[in-house]
Design an enzyme around this catalytic site. Structure first.
Site, PDB file in Angstrom:
ATOM      1  N   THR B  48       0.540  -1.393  -0.186  1.00  0.00           N
ATOM      2  CA  THR B  48       0.406  -0.130   0.269  1.00  0.00           C
ATOM      3  C   THR B  48       0.650   1.226  -0.069  1.00  0.00           C
ATOM      4  O   THR B  48       1.287   1.569   0.688  1.00  0.00           O
ATOM      5  CB  THR B  48      -0.789   0.295   1.197  1.00  0.00           C
ATOM      6  OG1 THR B  48      -2.064   1.000   1.036  1.00  0.00           O
ATOM      7  CG2 THR B  48      -0.362  -0.164   2.802  1.00  0.00           C
ATOM      8  N   GLU B  49       0.526   2.265  -1.293  1.00  0.00           N
ATOM      9  CA  GLU B  49       1.370   3.090  -1.129  1.00  0.00           C
ATOM     10  C   GLU B  49       2.002   4.431   0.097  1.00  0.00           C
ATOM     11  O   GLU B  49       2.913   4.281  -0.151  1.00  0.00           O
ATOM     12  CB  GLU B  49       0.651   4.620  -2.538  1.00  0.00           C
ATOM     13  CG  GLU B  49       0.119   4.896  -1.816  1.00  0.00           C
ATOM     14  CD  GLU B  49      -1.121   5.917  -3.064  1.00  0.00           C
ATOM     15  OE1 GLU B  49      -1.001   5.308  -4.329  1.00  0.00           O
ATOM     16  OE2 GLU B  49      -1.748   6.801  -2.732  1.00  0.00           O
ATOM     17  N   ASN B  50       0.994   3.937   0.781  1.00  0.00           N
ATOM     18  CA  ASN B  50       0.864   4.864   2.017  1.00  0.00           C
ATOM     19  C   ASN B  50       1.947   4.212   3.135  1.00  0.00           C
ATOM     20  O   ASN B  50       2.917   5.096   3.907  1.00  0.00           O
ATOM     21  CB  ASN B  50      -0.835   5.048   2.450  1.00  0.00           C
ATOM     22  CG  ASN B  50      -1.089   4.450   3.242  1.00  0.00           C
ATOM     23  OD1 ASN B  50      -1.353   3.059   1.934  1.00  0.00           O
ATOM     24  ND2 ASN B  50      -1.296   3.809   4.580  1.00  0.00           N
TER      25      ASN B  50
END
Lengths: 241, 216
Positions: B48-50
């Site tokens: 997940t990009e976060n």
């Protein structure tokens, strides 16, 4: 030794008109709510805010935008179901938006902290967000030039600070904190606890103290128990519960 | 299959085609559903990009932790072997070619694989791009998952995108409710249809289609 400020207002005492403020967080994870409340009470105007989003609901960054003291926001994802404060200001032409692909935003901040004058990235090539940017072909692939984003102040949320300024974070609340800490003249970290130097295992430090100037204890309850490395250490100061 | 796919069925088919052992990023919205159909023994690791690898299912009840969210800002869980990292590292994984597959939604995909999924171009719309452009250029394989026609009946696989682009020539497969498309060398291959035929699709899309997978 790190400066432990009594409150957010003290931590933001030298914020000037026209300052660029880096604000950590992705949505509400890692958003430094206490420091943003301090920002609400400051009088500095014409601020440029750099943050992934442009505020949610009516608190935190949204409340700061609502004061009208932010002239520009540099972010990747302003439009959200609850971004009504930003949406209104934007539609009324009262805030300038620089939209940056998220990875370019992160890397521009990282570059500033690392003393890099710019970098060529493939992200955005051939899209409207590359308009006006230098394009360079390197080994058969097109890249665009992106420039660093420096902050006057970085406001970040970490988990534990020690008195040397070393920081640990919690889960995905880490997000922009470590890179923003490197990229501003003054970095202020809102933390759940401050422990004596030595109470964080040096192997577990995520942001070394050289990048941190001030810390302030979060006023809300800590979301975790004390960090494993800092548990029940004499001299620890905890956020109020 | 004899009828168009539901969103859940589309997610199942995308999950079926993700190779075992892949590092995968699922975009916000519909692609998130794909996670529900990836069996643990496939050993797919979700990014997940976060700032997390090893993301688990959505959190509920006591599991909800405001410090643990996905790219859509929904609460999620962590799996054994998970790791956390800052945004510059997260996007190095994306831009640097370390992710095997990403799955994104789209407004339009062109026959050349150009992707438009961040902005309708409507002057009153507030643009938001997030990590879409980084995934488009960086993931080794970009899958798109979408309905084939918009609510006004306009085709979303098109000769040229009319919406602002996210990335050039980056999409290799398009999973839709009516068919699965493979895009290669400016050719559009139809590998599966659902409740329609290649001939019907070619007429509705007004683009040349090749029945069957690309030869390689």
């Amino acid at each position: 030794m790190i400066e432990v400020c009594g409150d957010a207002g003290d931590a933001l005492r030298d914020l000037r008109d026209g300052a660029t403020v880096l604000v950590g967080g992705f949505g509400e994870a890692g958003l430094p709510f206490g420091l943003l409340e301090g920002l609400l009470r400051c009088s500095a105007r014409d601020l440029t805010v750099v943050s992934n989003n442009a505020g949610n609901g009516d608190s935190g960054l949204a409340a700061v935008l609502a004061t009208g003291r932010v002239k520009k926001i540099i972010c990747s994802y302003p439009r959200q179901v609850d971004s009504w404060v930003f949406d209104r200001l934007y539609r009324e032409g009262r805030i300038e938006l620089e939209l940056v692909p998220q990875g370019n935003l992160a890397e521009r901040i990282r570059a500033a902290g690392a003393g890099i004058g710019g970098f060529y990235t493939p992200t955005g090539v051939g899209t409207p967000l590359a308009a006006g940017k230098e394009v360079r072909n390197i080994a058969g692939r097109d890249y665009i030039l992106e420039l660093p984003i420096h902050g006057d102040v970085a406001l970040i949320r970490a988990d534990t600070a020690d008195e040397a300024g070393n920081l640990t974070y919690r889960k995905t609340a880490r997000n922009f904190g470590p890179i923003m800490a490197t990229a501003a003249k003054i970095t202020v970290a809102e933390v759940s606890r401050v422990v004596p130097a030595g109470a964080i295992d040096p192997e577990s430090v995520v942001t070394p103290g050289i990048f941190v100037n001030r810390v302030v204890l979060a006023s809300g309850p800590a979301r975790s128990g004390p960090a494993r490395s800092g548990s029940a250490h004499p001299g620890s100061r905890e956020a109020t519960r | 299959m004899s009828s168009p796919l539901s969103r859940a069925d589309m997610a199942k088919i995308v999950a079926r085609d993700i190779p075992a052992g892949s590092y995968v990023n699922l975009g916000i919205g519909q692609p998130t559903l794909v996670a529900d159909y990836l069996p643990p023994d496939k050993h797919v690791v979700l990014h997940t990009e976060n700032g997390m690898l090893g993301m688990g299912p959505q959190a509920c009840g006591d599991e909800i932790d405001p410090d643990l969210t996905n790219a859509g800002k929904l609460p999620v869980t962590e799996l054994p072997g998970a790791s956390y990292f800052h945004h510059a590292d997260s996007f190095a994984m994306m831009r640097g070619g370390h992710l095997d597959v990403c799955v994104m939604g789209a407004f339009q995909v062109s026959t050349a694989g150009d992707l438009a999924n961040w902005h309708t171009g409507d002057p009153d719309a507030i643009p938001a791009v997030g990590g879409a452009m980084d995934l488009a250029v960086g993931a080794k394989t970009v899958y798109v998952m979408m309905t084939l026609f918009d609510k006004d009946g306009n085709a979303k696989v098109v000769p040229e995108c009319t919406y602002p682009l996210t990335g050039l020539a980056c999409v290799s497969r398009v999973y839709t409710d009516l068919a699965v498309f493979q895009l290669k060398n400016d050719q559009v291959y139809v590998t599966e249809t659902f409740g329609t035929t290649v001939g019907e699709l070619s007429a509705r899309l007004q683009i040349p289609l090749v029945a069957g997978p690309s030869p390689d």
